[in-house]
Structure formats: structure tokens, C-alpha cells
Design a protein around this motif. Structure first.
Motif, PDB file in Angstrom:
ATOM      1  N   ALA A  35       8.864   5.791  -1.567  1.00 52.94           N
ATOM      2  CA  ALA A  35       8.393   4.407  -1.467  1.00 52.94           C
ATOM      3  C   ALA A  35       9.606   3.479  -1.540  1.00 52.94           C
ATOM      4  O   ALA A  35      10.688   3.879  -1.979  1.00 52.94           O
ATOM      5  N   THR A  36       9.407   2.248  -1.129  1.00 51.42           N
ATOM      6  CA  THR A  36      10.462   1.238  -1.262  1.00 51.42           C
ATOM      7  C   THR A  36      10.037   0.247  -2.353  1.00 51.42           C
ATOM      8  O   THR A  36       9.080   0.495  -3.073  1.00 51.42           O
ATOM      9  N   GLY A  37      10.738  -0.872  -2.441  1.00 52.89           N
ATOM     10  CA  GLY A  37      10.442  -1.843  -3.499  1.00 52.89           C
ATOM     11  C   GLY A  37      11.367  -1.609  -4.678  1.00 52.89           C
ATOM     12  O   GLY A  37      12.254  -0.737  -4.644  1.00 52.89           O
ATOM     13  N   SER A  38      11.150  -2.382  -5.742  1.00 58.96           N
ATOM     14  CA  SER A  38      12.049  -2.317  -6.900  1.00 58.96           C
ATOM     15  C   SER A  38      11.753  -1.123  -7.800  1.00 58.96           C
ATOM     16  O   SER A  38      12.661  -0.533  -8.398  1.00 58.96           O
ATOM     17  N   THR A  39      10.480  -0.786  -7.931  1.00 57.77           N
ATOM     18  CA  THR A  39      10.085   0.201  -8.948  1.00 57.77           C
ATOM     19  C   THR A  39      10.762   1.557  -8.808  1.00 57.77           C
ATOM     20  O   THR A  39      11.198   2.130  -9.815  1.00 57.77           O
ATOM     21  N   PRO A  40      10.865   2.127  -7.583  1.00 61.99           N
ATOM     22  CA  PRO A  40      11.398   3.493  -7.513  1.00 61.99           C
ATOM     23  C   PRO A  40      12.908   3.601  -7.692  1.00 61.99           C
ATOM     24  O   PRO A  40      13.427   4.722  -7.811  1.00 61.99           O
ATOM     25  N   LEU A  41      13.627   2.462  -7.771  1.00 59.11           N
ATOM     26  CA  LEU A  41      15.093   2.547  -7.799  1.00 59.11           C
ATOM     27  C   LEU A  41      15.635   3.424  -8.935  1.00 59.11           C
ATOM     28  O   LEU A  41      16.547   4.228  -8.707  1.00 59.11           O
ATOM     29  N   LEU A  66       6.839   5.988   3.578  1.00 63.21           N
ATOM     30  CA  LEU A  66       5.446   5.690   3.258  1.00 63.21           C
ATOM     31  C   LEU A  66       4.891   4.570   4.143  1.00 63.21           C
ATOM     32  O   LEU A  66       3.728   4.608   4.564  1.00 63.21           O
ATOM     33  N   ASP A  67       5.723   3.578   4.389  1.00 61.15           N
ATOM     34  CA  ASP A  67       5.238   2.414   5.138  1.00 61.15           C
ATOM     35  C   ASP A  67       6.407   1.698   5.789  1.00 61.15           C
ATOM     36  O   ASP A  67       7.568   1.967   5.465  1.00 61.15           O
ATOM     37  N   GLU A  68       6.096   0.786   6.678  1.00 62.86           N
ATOM     38  CA  GLU A  68       7.149   0.090   7.434  1.00 62.86           C
ATOM     39  C   GLU A  68       6.630  -1.256   7.922  1.00 62.86           C
ATOM     40  O   GLU A  68       5.448  -1.380   8.249  1.00 62.86           O
ATOM     41  N   SER A  79      14.220  -3.669   7.128  1.00 68.85           N
ATOM     42  CA  SER A  79      13.241  -2.681   7.605  1.00 68.85           C
ATOM     43  C   SER A  79      13.275  -1.568   6.560  1.00 68.85           C
ATOM     44  O   SER A  79      14.330  -1.291   5.962  1.00 68.85           O
ATOM     45  N   TYR A  80      12.135  -0.945   6.306  1.00 68.64           N
ATOM     46  CA  TYR A  80      12.128   0.064   5.259  1.00 68.64           C
ATOM     47  C   TYR A  80      12.966   1.281   5.650  1.00 68.64           C
ATOM     48  O   TYR A  80      13.482   1.992   4.793  1.00 68.64           O
ATOM     49  N   ARG A  81      13.120   1.474   6.949  1.00 73.64           N
ATOM     50  CA  ARG A  81      14.013   2.552   7.405  1.00 73.64           C
ATOM     51  C   ARG A  81      15.451   2.276   6.932  1.00 73.64           C
ATOM     52  O   ARG A  81      16.126   3.172   6.406  1.00 73.64           O
ATOM     53  N   LEU A 131       4.995   6.953  -5.435  1.00 75.59           N
ATOM     54  CA  LEU A 131       4.298   5.703  -5.106  1.00 75.59           C
ATOM     55  C   LEU A 131       4.664   4.617  -6.111  1.00 75.59           C
ATOM     56  O   LEU A 131       4.824   4.908  -7.314  1.00 75.59           O
ATOM     57  N   GLY A 132       4.753   3.386  -5.630  1.00 78.64           N
ATOM     58  CA  GLY A 132       4.721   2.229  -6.514  1.00 78.64           C
ATOM     59  C   GLY A 132       3.301   1.687  -6.459  1.00 78.64           C
ATOM     60  O   GLY A 132       2.409   2.287  -5.842  1.00 78.64           O
ATOM     61  N   ILE A 133       3.085   0.550  -7.069  1.00 75.49           N
ATOM     62  CA  ILE A 133       1.747  -0.067  -6.997  1.00 75.49           C
ATOM     63  C   ILE A 133       1.921  -1.577  -6.886  1.00 75.49           C
ATOM     64  O   ILE A 133       2.793  -2.164  -7.553  1.00 75.49           O
ATOM     65  N   GLY A 134       1.114  -2.194  -6.049  1.00 71.57           N
ATOM     66  CA  GLY A 134       1.158  -3.655  -5.940  1.00 71.57           C
ATOM     67  C   GLY A 134       0.401  -4.295  -7.086  1.00 71.57           C
ATOM     68  O   GLY A 134      -0.428  -3.649  -7.757  1.00 71.57           O
ATOM     69  N   THR A 135       0.639  -5.581  -7.302  1.00 74.33           N
ATOM     70  CA  THR A 135      -0.093  -6.279  -8.372  1.00 74.33           C
ATOM     71  C   THR A 135      -1.594  -6.291  -8.056  1.00 74.33           C
ATOM     72  O   THR A 135      -2.421  -6.446  -8.950  1.00 74.33           O
ATOM     73  N   GLY A 137      -3.101  -3.659  -6.754  1.00 72.37           N
ATOM     74  CA  GLY A 137      -3.570  -2.263  -6.747  1.00 72.37           C
ATOM     75  C   GLY A 137      -3.267  -1.528  -5.454  1.00 72.37           C
ATOM     76  O   GLY A 137      -3.712  -0.397  -5.274  1.00 72.37           O
ATOM     77  N   HIS A 138      -2.476  -2.135  -4.551  1.00 70.64           N
ATOM     78  CA  HIS A 138      -2.203  -1.403  -3.306  1.00 70.64           C
ATOM     79  C   HIS A 138      -1.250  -0.238  -3.535  1.00 70.64           C
ATOM     80  O   HIS A 138      -0.402  -0.275  -4.427  1.00 70.64           O
ATOM     81  N   ILE A 139      -1.423   0.803  -2.727  1.00 68.45           N
ATOM     82  CA  ILE A 139      -0.443   1.898  -2.646  1.00 68.45           C
ATOM     83  C   ILE A 139      -0.031   1.995  -1.185  1.00 68.45           C
ATOM     84  O   ILE A 139      -0.858   1.817  -0.291  1.00 68.45           O
ATOM     85  N   GLY A 140       1.255   2.333  -0.951  1.00 64.41           N
ATOM     86  CA  GLY A 140       1.765   2.102   0.389  1.00 64.41           C
ATOM     87  C   GLY A 140       1.467   0.639   0.647  1.00 64.41           C
ATOM     88  O   GLY A 140       1.623  -0.210  -0.234  1.00 64.41           O
ATOM     89  N   ALA A 166       8.861 -11.678  -0.784  1.00 64.56           N
ATOM     90  CA  ALA A 166       9.782 -12.697  -0.259  1.00 64.56           C
ATOM     91  C   ALA A 166      11.162 -12.566  -0.904  1.00 64.56           C
ATOM     92  O   ALA A 166      12.180 -12.924  -0.297  1.00 64.56           O
ATOM     93  N   ARG A 167      11.224 -12.008  -2.119  1.00 65.61           N
ATOM     94  CA  ARG A 167      12.519 -11.886  -2.794  1.00 65.61           C
ATOM     95  C   ARG A 167      13.496 -11.018  -2.005  1.00 65.61           C
ATOM     96  O   ARG A 167      14.709 -11.134  -2.155  1.00 65.61           O
ATOM     97  N   PHE A 168      12.969 -10.120  -1.161  1.00 66.34           N
ATOM     98  CA  PHE A 168      13.859  -9.289  -0.351  1.00 66.34           C
ATOM     99  C   PHE A 168      14.314 -10.015   0.914  1.00 66.34           C
ATOM    100  O   PHE A 168      15.125  -9.504   1.670  1.00 66.34           O
ATOM    101  N   GLY A 202       3.553  -7.157 -15.278  1.00 64.32           N
ATOM    102  CA  GLY A 202       2.855  -7.632 -14.084  1.00 64.32           C
ATOM    103  C   GLY A 202       1.984  -6.560 -13.448  1.00 64.32           C
ATOM    104  O   GLY A 202       1.104  -6.869 -12.635  1.00 64.32           O
ATOM    105  N   LYS A 203       2.213  -5.305 -13.805  1.00 61.82           N
ATOM    106  CA  LYS A 203       1.439  -4.213 -13.215  1.00 61.82           C
ATOM    107  C   LYS A 203       0.323  -3.718 -14.148  1.00 61.82           C
ATOM    108  O   LYS A 203      -0.424  -2.806 -13.798  1.00 61.82           O
ATOM    109  N   ALA A 204       0.210  -4.319 -15.357  1.00 62.61           N
ATOM    110  CA  ALA A 204      -0.716  -3.782 -16.367  1.00 62.61           C
ATOM    111  C   ALA A 204      -2.173  -3.801 -15.899  1.00 62.61           C
ATOM    112  O   ALA A 204      -2.915  -2.834 -16.114  1.00 62.61           O
TER     113      ALA A 204
END
Ligand code: F6R
Length: 261
Positions: A35-41, A66-68, A79-81, A131-135, A137-140, A166-168, A202-204
Motif C-alpha cells: 500500500a502507499t500513504g504514510s502508514t506503511p512507511l 494495491l491502487d493507482e 503516481s503510486y507507481r 493495507l492501510g485504512i482511510g479515516t 474505513g476504506h481499504i485500497g 492533498a498533503r502529497f 484519527g484512525k480509531a
């Protein structure tokens, strides 16, 4: 599903990286879903440290996206690639030829989606999907009310997700694409092991809905309840709304070592 509560993001990263390392020692050509995003770093950093220390060999490891975003050229820095090339392939020493991902700039997006599902199946399926999770509840990028049986397809992001991301894009929400290609929930559920990492307060709410809420498309991550081998790793702030936190801690503390993650 198993819920593991860790003190912080770094501990979560180390725990999951060790599970990936054990998988790669057993199966050197495993297909890792990332997955991308901050969580998996922290996971990628901990796994890269193991590669650098020589305790895991990634020479034959394969990686699946996972997604693009739709519409960003493949060489766009967000781009997630591109993100995965920077954050996963390079630090882990994995060749681009060992990478599978949908083409977000394809003219025929529908063909890119069905082609990606076929490519995953032809590759033997994903062994471990991080996987990460969106605020929300999304996955991917399966936003709320995505079909729990969905396959890889185009989705429209919620405004909340575009604002979160938007932060990215230098904080400019107008730069965040409206559309994405995402593995469907049905596609994700085909991975042999699902590992969801959630960190921060924020994910609780999303974590509580995923783990203790009903199985419902309104919380796409709740689909993990259907999977025979799903692990949810959460730090203390993300675990704050779990009613069964005491039981989850007790179960993990008494888990036989041989079971691994
Ligand atoms: C991205 C992805 C998303 C993110 C989610 C959380 O590939 O799969 O589901 O995991 O949006 O993003 P972060 O980790 O940045 O909070």
C-alpha cells in the motif's frame, strides 16, 4: 481476525516487517502486496534495514500494487507507481521487472483493471497484502459502500480522501485526481494473508468499526472479518476505541510463538 496492539508505529512496522521477512525466508519469490500513504512507511523502513543487514534476501521477491491514480502519467512523482519505486523497490533492492501494477494512464481503463486482476492470478496470487485504512474505513481505494465482492475497477474518491491526500500534492486538493484504479474488495480478499496497519487517533473510529462493527459495505475494511487469516496491527491511539482491547492484549500475550503473525 487477530488484533495486535503495539506501543507505536515503529513497533508496528518492525512486527510486520519481521512477518514479511519470515515469509520471504520460507518463500523467496513471494508476491508482496503493498500500500502507499504514510502508514506503511515504518514497515518498508524496517524491512529495508533487514535487507541491508543481510537477514533477508529480496533477490526473487515480487511486489504488487494495491491502487493507482487515474490520469497521472506513470512518471508523475505522486503516481503510486513512482511512490512505490521510491519507497519500496529501491530501498528493498527489488527490480522494476518484479513489479506488478495497473496502468493509471491507460486509455482503456476498464481493460487495465481486468488485465490487472488477470495478472495477479497469473502470478499465483498475493501472499501477504499490507493495507492501510482511510479515516472513512476504506481499504485500497474502496470507498464506503463499495461492493464487498468487487474486483479491480475505477472508483471515485470521496472529498474527504482527496483532502486527506492533498498533503502529497503540496497541500493543493485541486491537484488530487478524482478517480483511481483500485483492487476490489473481492480481489483483496484473495490474498493469502491480510495485514492492516493503523496508527494515530484519527484512525480509531475506523478501526473500531472494522474490528467490532458489523460486516458492512459502509465500512469496507470490515470485509477483513470474512478472511481466514487477517491481522490488524494498531498503535495505542488507533486502538483507543476498541471495547475488546483487553482481550486482544491477553490473546496476543498468550499466543504460541510458532504461530507467527
Ligand atoms: C493507498 C491505500 C489507502 C491508504 C489510506 C490511508 O495505497 O491503500 O487505503 O492506506 O488512505 O492512508 P495513510 O496511511 O496515508 O493514512
Amino acid at each position: 481476525m487477530e488484533v495486535v496492539i503495539v506501543p507505536d508505529a515503529r513497533a508496528g512496522g518492525e512486527l510486520i516487517a519481521e512477518a514479511m521477512a519470515q515469509l520471504l525466508r520460507r518463500k523467496p519469490d513471494a508476491l508482496l502486496g503493498v500500500a502507499t500513504g504514510s502508514t506503511p512507511l515504518p514497515v518498508y523502513q524496517a524491512l529495508a534495514a533487514k535487507v541491508a543487514a543481510g537477514t533477508v534476501d529480496t533477490a526473487r521477491t515480487r511486489v504488487a500494487q494495491l491502487d493507482e491514480y487515474v490520469g497521472l502519467p506513470a512518471d508523475h512523482p505522486e503516481s503510486y507507481r513512482s511512490v512505490l519505486a521510491r519507497e519500496v523497490l529501491a530501498p528493498l533492492g527489488i527490480a522494476k521487472a518484479a513489479f506488478l501494477g495497473p496502468d493509471g494512464s491507460a486509455e482503456d481503463v476498464r481493460a487495465a483493471c481486468t488485465g490487472y486482476d488477470a495478472a495477479l492470478a497469473a502470478a499465483g496470487g498475493v501472499d501477504l497484502q499490507l493495507l492501510g485504512i482511510g479515516t472513512d474505513g476504506h481499504i485500497g481505494f474502496n470507498e464506503p459502500c463499495s461492493s464487498l465482492a468487487s474486483r479491480t475497477r475505477i472508483k471515485t474518491l470521496t472529498e474527504q480522501t482527496r483532502e486527506d491526500n492533498a498533503r502529497f500534492f503540496g497541500g493543493d486538493v485541486d491537484q488530487v485526481p478524482y478517480h483511481v484504479i483500485t483492487q476490489g474488495i473481492g480481489t483483496i480478499l484473495e490474498a493469502r494473508h491480510l495485514v492492516l496497519l493503523a496508527t494515530g487517533e484519527g484512525k480509531a473510529d475506523a478501526v473500531a468499526a472494522t474490528v467490532e462493527g458489523p460486516l458492512a459495505a459502509v465500512c469496507p475494511a470490515s470485509a477483513l472479518q470474512l478472511h481466514p487469516h487477517a491481522t490488524v496491527v494498531v498503535d495505542e491511539p488507533a486502538a483507543a476505541k476498541l471495547k475488546l482491547a483487553g482481550y486482544f492484549r491477553h490473546a496476543y500475550a498468550h499466543k504460541p510463538d510458532w504461530q507467527g503473525l
